[in-house]
Design a protein around this motif. Structure first.
Motif, PDB file in Angstrom:
ATOM      1  N   SER A  89       0.840  -1.110   0.075  1.00 35.96           N
ATOM      2  CA  SER A  89       0.048   0.120  -0.128  1.00 35.96           C
ATOM      3  C   SER A  89       0.819   1.445  -0.055  1.00 35.96           C
ATOM      4  O   SER A  89       2.066   1.297   0.517  1.00 35.96           O
ATOM      5  N   SER A  90       0.445   2.306  -0.679  1.00 38.09           N
ATOM      6  CA  SER A  90       1.066   3.378  -0.516  1.00 38.09           C
ATOM      7  C   SER A  90      -0.031   4.446  -0.172  1.00 38.09           C
ATOM      8  O   SER A  90      -0.955   4.828  -0.744  1.00 38.09           O
ATOM      9  N   HIS A  91       0.082   4.767   1.091  1.00 38.25           N
ATOM     10  CA  HIS A  91      -1.103   5.625   1.719  1.00 38.25           C
ATOM     11  C   HIS A  91      -0.781   6.918   1.973  1.00 38.25           C
ATOM     12  O   HIS A  91       0.217   7.466   2.684  1.00 38.25           O
ATOM     13  N   ARG A  92      -1.762   7.897   1.342  1.00 38.49           N
ATOM     14  CA  ARG A  92      -1.363   9.213   1.405  1.00 38.49           C
ATOM     15  C   ARG A  92      -2.313   9.868   2.423  1.00 38.49           C
ATOM     16  O   ARG A  92      -3.470   9.481   2.344  1.00 38.49           O
ATOM     17  N   ILE A  93      -1.907  10.693   3.689  1.00 39.85           N
ATOM     18  CA  ILE A  93      -2.624  11.247   4.564  1.00 39.85           C
ATOM     19  C   ILE A  93      -2.142  12.645   4.759  1.00 39.85           C
ATOM     20  O   ILE A  93      -1.343  13.280   4.547  1.00 39.85           O
ATOM     21  N   PHE A  94      -3.468  13.202   5.108  1.00 34.75           N
ATOM     22  CA  PHE A  94      -3.404  14.768   5.465  1.00 34.75           C
ATOM     23  C   PHE A  94      -3.741  15.051   6.889  1.00 34.75           C
ATOM     24  O   PHE A  94      -4.613  14.277   7.383  1.00 34.75           O
ATOM     25  N   SER A  95      -3.033  15.591   7.844  1.00 37.50           N
ATOM     26  CA  SER A  95      -2.983  15.825   9.167  1.00 37.50           C
ATOM     27  C   SER A  95      -3.236  16.995   9.757  1.00 37.50           C
ATOM     28  O   SER A  95      -2.387  17.913   9.251  1.00 37.50           O
ATOM     29  N   HIS A  96      -4.270  17.519  10.287  1.00 36.35           N
ATOM     30  CA  HIS A  96      -4.389  18.787  11.106  1.00 36.35           C
ATOM     31  C   HIS A  96      -3.901  18.581  12.365  1.00 36.35           C
ATOM     32  O   HIS A  96      -4.143  17.361  13.224  1.00 36.35           O
ATOM     33  N   MET A  97      -3.274  19.478  12.990  1.00 37.42           N
ATOM     34  CA  MET A  97      -2.949  19.023  14.565  1.00 37.42           C
ATOM     35  C   MET A  97      -2.507  20.404  15.284  1.00 37.42           C
ATOM     36  O   MET A  97      -2.111  21.440  14.357  1.00 37.42           O
ATOM     37  N   THR A  98      -2.366  20.363  16.382  1.00 42.46           N
ATOM     38  CA  THR A  98      -1.985  21.621  17.180  1.00 42.46           C
ATOM     39  C   THR A  98      -0.829  21.238  18.056  1.00 42.46           C
ATOM     40  O   THR A  98      -0.782  20.247  18.796  1.00 42.46           O
ATOM     41  N   HIS A  99       0.045  22.149  17.923  1.00 44.25           N
ATOM     42  CA  HIS A  99       1.574  21.851  18.675  1.00 44.25           C
ATOM     43  C   HIS A  99       1.240  22.483  20.197  1.00 44.25           C
ATOM     44  O   HIS A  99       1.325  23.300  20.756  1.00 44.25           O
TER      45      HIS A  99
END
Length: 322
Positions: A89-99
Motif C-alpha cells: 500500500s502507498s497511503h497518502r494522509i493529510f493531518s491537522h494538528m495543534t502543537h
C-alpha cells in the motif's frame, strides 16, 4: 481486491489501511499496533530508521504527546498485490494538528498546522511487515515558526548520518532497483527530470492546470509554478543517479490512472538552489510520489521529501569540512 490471510472484516487493502490507521491514532488504540505490525517490523524515514513494534508504539506516543489532537485524513491508498498474499500500500494522509506539547519541535507554541505524509507498507498475514514513511517535516517546521535549515543543522549535530549508499539501501525494498525503461514513459519522464534535468518534460508531460503538492506545505498551480519548484531543486542538484525502488500503476473503473513510486536520487549539492550555497556535499534524496494522470499526462501530483533530512546531510558535510 480480496485479501488472502487477512481478517474477514477488511474488504480490501484500502479498507484495511484506512481502518487500522483510524483505530490506532484517532481511536487511541495504541496497543492495537501489536496486532497490526509484525514484531520486528522495520520503519524507515529519510531522517532515521528503527526495527520493532515497540519502536512504532514509542514513536506514536511521542507524536501524540506533542500533537495530541492530530487527525489522519486518508486521501488515498494506491495498492498492489505483488505476490500471492503479499500486498503493497502507498497511503497518502493529510493531518491537522495543534502543537500543544514538548517534543521534536521544542516548547509548545499552540499553533495549528497541516501536514502531508505518504507511507509505503508491505503487508502480509494481517500485519504490516515493512514500512517506508515520508512526512513533510519542513512544511510542519515552517508553520510552527522554525527554520528547516536550522533543524537540519541540529539533526546533523545530534548524531552521525549514514553514508550515501546506506541511505539508498534504506529506501530499497525486496525488489531492489527496478528497470525504469520497462516501467514505461511516465517512469522514464521522472528519470529525465530528476537525473538529467530535462525540464522541457514538464510542459509536454503535465497538464496546463496541474495541481501539485510539494515539500514546505506548498501547492503549485500551472506550469509556471511547477517550473519554479523544479528550478529550485535542479539548481541545487543538477545531476545524479535516479532509482525507482517500488512502482504501482493502477487504472480502476471510475477513477483516474494513479501511480505511486518510491525513489531515490544520489546526487551532489553543486548549486545555489533552495538549500543554500553550493557545498559539494554528497546528498541522497529519498522520496515517495503519487500522481493522477490522463493517459500519460500528469493532472495532479504529490511529491513527498523530508527537506530537514536534506539540510542535515549538507550540514554534516560542512561540519566535517570545518
Amino acid at each position: 481486491m480480496s485479501l488472502t490471510g487477512f481478517d474477514a472484516q477488511f474488504v480490501d487493502l484500502r479498507d484495511y489501511i484506512f481502518k487500522i490507521t483510524e483505530w490506532i491514532w484517532e481511536g487511541r488504540g495504541i496497543d492495537l499496533i501489536r496486532d497490526y505490525y509484525a514484531e520486528d517490523c522495520p520503519v524507515k524515514t529519510p531522517g532515521g530508521a528503527f526495527s520493532g513494534v515497540e519502536g512504532v508504539i514509542r514513536g506514536t506516543l511521542e507524536t501524540l504527546q506533542e500533537f495530541p489532537d492530530r487527525s489522519l485524513l486518508g486521501e488515498d491508498v494506491i495498492d498492489s498485490e505483488d505476490a500471492p498474499g503479499t500486498y503493497y500500500s502507498s497511503h497518502r494522509i493529510f493531518s491537522h494538528m495543534t502543537h500543544a506539547g514538548e517534543g521534536a519541535f521544542g516548547a509548545p507554541t499552540g499553533m495549528r498546522a497541516g501536514v502531508m505524509t505518504i507511507a509505503d507498507c508491505l503487508c502480509r498475514e494481517n500485519r504490516i511487515v515493512d514500512e517506508w514513511l515520508v512526512r513533510d517535516q519542513a512544511g510542519l517546521a515552517r508553520q510552527l515558526g522554525h527554520s528547516p535549515a536550522a533543524l537540519g543543522e541540529a539533526l546533523a549535530a545530534k548524531a552521525a548520518l549514514p553514508d550515501a549508499e546506506a541511505l539508498v539501501e534504506r529506501w530499497r525494498g525486496p525488489e531492489g532497483d527496478l528497470d525504469i525503461d520497462a516501467l514505461g514513459p511516465v517512469a522514464v519522464r521522472y528519470r529525465d527530470l530528476w537525473q538529467h534535468a530535462r525540464l522541457e518534460r514538464l510542459r509536454d508531460g503535465y497538464d496546463r492546470a496541474i495541481d501539485a503538492k510539494v515539500p514546505g506545505a506548498r501547492t503549485l498551480r500551472g506550469h509556471d509554478d511547477l517550473e519554479r519548484f523544479w528550478f529550485g531543486y535542479k539548481g541545487a542538484f543538477p545531476a545524479g543517479q535516479f532509482r525507482i525502488h517500488h512502482w504501482i500503476d493502477r487504472e480502476d473503473a471510475g477513477e483516474p490512472r494513479r501511480v505511486a513510486l518510491r525513489w531515490s536520487l544520489s546526487t551532489t549539492h553543486q548549486g545555489g538552489g533552495v538549500f543554500g550555497p553550493a557545498s559539494g556535499a554528497p546528498v541522497v534524496l529519498l522520496g515517495i510520489t503519487h500522481a493522477e494522470l490522463r493517459g500519460d499526462t500528469v493532472v495532479r501530483e504529490w511529491h513527498q521529501l523530508d527537506e530537514i533530512a536534506i539540510h542535515a546531510q549538507i550540514a554534516q558535510h560542512r561540519q566535517q569540512k570545518v
